[in-house]
Motif scaffolding. Sequence first.
Motif, PDB file in Angstrom:
ATOM      1  N   UNK A 125       0.829  -1.208   0.000  1.00  0.00           N
ATOM      2  CA  UNK A 125       0.000   0.000   0.000  1.00  0.00           C
ATOM      3  C   UNK A 125       0.861   1.255   0.000  1.00  0.00           C
ATOM      4  N   UNK A 126       1.935   1.245   0.774  1.00  0.00           N
ATOM      5  CA  UNK A 126       2.814   2.414   0.827  1.00  0.00           C
ATOM      6  C   UNK A 126       3.455   2.678  -0.531  1.00  0.00           C
ATOM      7  N   UNK A 183       3.687   5.522  -5.794  1.00  0.00           N
ATOM      8  CA  UNK A 183       3.605   5.522  -7.256  1.00  0.00           C
ATOM      9  C   UNK A 183       2.542   6.495  -7.735  1.00  0.00           C
ATOM     10  N   UNK A 184       1.392   6.519  -7.054  1.00  0.00           N
ATOM     11  CA  UNK A 184       0.322   7.426  -7.441  1.00  0.00           C
ATOM     12  C   UNK A 184       0.741   8.885  -7.277  1.00  0.00           C
ATOM     13  N   UNK A 185       1.576   9.148  -6.274  1.00  0.00           N
ATOM     14  CA  UNK A 185       2.042  10.511  -6.033  1.00  0.00           C
ATOM     15  C   UNK A 185       3.221  10.889  -6.912  1.00  0.00           C
ATOM     16  N   UNK A 186       3.670   9.942  -7.759  1.00  0.00           N
ATOM     17  CA  UNK A 186       4.698  10.275  -8.726  1.00  0.00           C
ATOM     18  C   UNK A 186       6.084   9.771  -8.416  1.00  0.00           C
ATOM     19  N   UNK A 187       6.238   8.914  -7.406  1.00  0.00           N
ATOM     20  CA  UNK A 187       7.565   8.393  -7.081  1.00  0.00           C
ATOM     21  C   UNK A 187       8.076   7.542  -8.231  1.00  0.00           C
ATOM     22  N   UNK A 188       9.347   7.717  -8.553  1.00  0.00           N
ATOM     23  CA  UNK A 188       9.917   6.965  -9.667  1.00  0.00           C
ATOM     24  C   UNK A 188      11.274   6.366  -9.353  1.00  0.00           C
ATOM     25  N   UNK A 247      15.262   3.859  -5.165  1.00  0.00           N
ATOM     26  CA  UNK A 247      15.655   4.018  -3.767  1.00  0.00           C
ATOM     27  C   UNK A 247      14.480   4.489  -2.927  1.00  0.00           C
ATOM     28  N   UNK A 248      13.734   5.467  -3.451  1.00  0.00           N
ATOM     29  CA  UNK A 248      12.570   5.965  -2.734  1.00  0.00           C
ATOM     30  C   UNK A 248      11.542   4.862  -2.556  1.00  0.00           C
ATOM     31  N   UNK A 249      11.336   4.076  -3.600  1.00  0.00           N
ATOM     32  CA  UNK A 249      10.375   2.978  -3.518  1.00  0.00           C
ATOM     33  C   UNK A 249      10.760   1.995  -2.416  1.00  0.00           C
ATOM     34  N   UNK A 250      12.041   1.683  -2.317  1.00  0.00           N
ATOM     35  CA  UNK A 250      12.504   0.753  -1.286  1.00  0.00           C
ATOM     36  C   UNK A 250      12.260   1.311   0.099  1.00  0.00           C
ATOM     37  N   UNK A 251      12.602   2.574   0.319  1.00  0.00           N
ATOM     38  CA  UNK A 251      12.424   3.191   1.627  1.00  0.00           C
ATOM     39  C   UNK A 251      10.945   3.288   1.991  1.00  0.00           C
ATOM     40  N   UNK A 252      10.114   3.621   1.026  1.00  0.00           N
ATOM     41  CA  UNK A 252       8.669   3.703   1.283  1.00  0.00           C
ATOM     42  C   UNK A 252       8.118   2.324   1.632  1.00  0.00           C
ATOM     43  N   UNK A 253       8.552   1.300   0.892  1.00  0.00           N
ATOM     44  CA  UNK A 253       8.092  -0.063   1.167  1.00  0.00           C
ATOM     45  C   UNK A 253       8.490  -0.499   2.568  1.00  0.00           C
ATOM     46  N   UNK A 254       9.680  -0.132   3.000  1.00  0.00           N
ATOM     47  CA  UNK A 254      10.129  -0.512   4.340  1.00  0.00           C
ATOM     48  C   UNK A 254       9.343   0.236   5.417  1.00  0.00           C
ATOM     49  N   UNK A 255       8.959   1.480   5.130  1.00  0.00           N
ATOM     50  CA  UNK A 255       8.112   2.205   6.083  1.00  0.00           C
ATOM     51  C   UNK A 255       6.755   1.548   6.235  1.00  0.00           C
ATOM     52  N   UNK A 258      -5.622  -0.064  -1.639  1.00  0.00           N
ATOM     53  CA  UNK A 258      -4.785  -0.064  -2.840  1.00  0.00           C
ATOM     54  C   UNK A 258      -5.646  -0.050  -4.099  1.00  0.00           C
ATOM     55  N   UNK A 259      -6.746  -0.805  -4.087  1.00  0.00           N
ATOM     56  CA  UNK A 259      -7.667  -0.807  -5.226  1.00  0.00           C
ATOM     57  C   UNK A 259      -8.297   0.560  -5.430  1.00  0.00           C
TER      58      UNK A 259
END
Length: 334
Positions: A103-104, A109-114, A117-125, A165-166
Amino acid sequence: MTTRPQSVCTKAFGLAVLVLLMTAGASLILGAGPVPIADALAALGGGGSEEARFVLVELRLPRLAVGITTGLALGVAGALLQALTRNPLAEPGLLGVSAGSAFAVSLAIMLGASTVTLTTLVAQGGALAGCSFVIAAARMKGLGNDPIRLVLAGATLSGLLLALTSLLMLADQRAADEIRFWVTGSIAGRQWPQLLAALPTLLLGGVIVVAVAQPLASLTLGERVAVGLGQHPGRVRLLVVLAVALLVGAATALAGPLVFVGMVVPFLARALAGADIRKTLWLCLPVGPAVLVLADTVSRLVAAPSELPLGVVTALIGAPVLLAIVRARRMPTL
């Protein structure tokens, strides 16, 4: 707590490594594409056609590396969760840890993350938030002592997060296709940059696992015993939660939310090494990658020239194991 003689554990580890090598070889030479097996084998030796060398070096080799890393992370994380909650059904995908991570990332992704590294940190949060829920639920009176109720609580959280997420996909059609492909679980198309971005936090999680293995083994004997042995249960739980969040978050960023891997791998490891968490963690190192790489290879072959989502294959592998544990006359104790 049942244990196995050290010689048995050593033989089991060697067998698991052999199986991993065999599945890794199969992953390199077998696939949904048109590359013949003979051409793939020749490419492994530096020969073969240019197409075969491209497929092996540019596509299958990084995919194999990501599969090994993801399987290792999920297997170790599952063993940690099961030891901490003393619940053989505790698994990141079932208890909402992976769903929190997913979900994070979907929100990012919806907010524009590309950036990877950011994706990994967000997933860990997100994994940290989901793991915190698991530990809080496990310590609730009545809930933590009932494996089935704990899994139901985790499934409720997972369902809520998947529903959210949906909703994100409905709210943003631009990101919907990317999120939809990612949440099904897959390591297809993963390349070295994604893996390299996840490695620092994976290594940090590994260091924490090494540091917490002995205290966690004491904690599985009971809090009073652990305190008597000089351990600090609160600190051990905090470190385990952090390690699980780092491992599951990185794995989810690489492959999407994969269910049952974190349950099947420790189940197999305990069957070979006994319930000692230190031996279980050690055996998860080859067993986790072997299970995930095998599942990924199967996903490429059963629907060739197309591929099944990896998450579907891991669910098909894990569901019978879950049913076997639930239907046992006496739930295994950890």
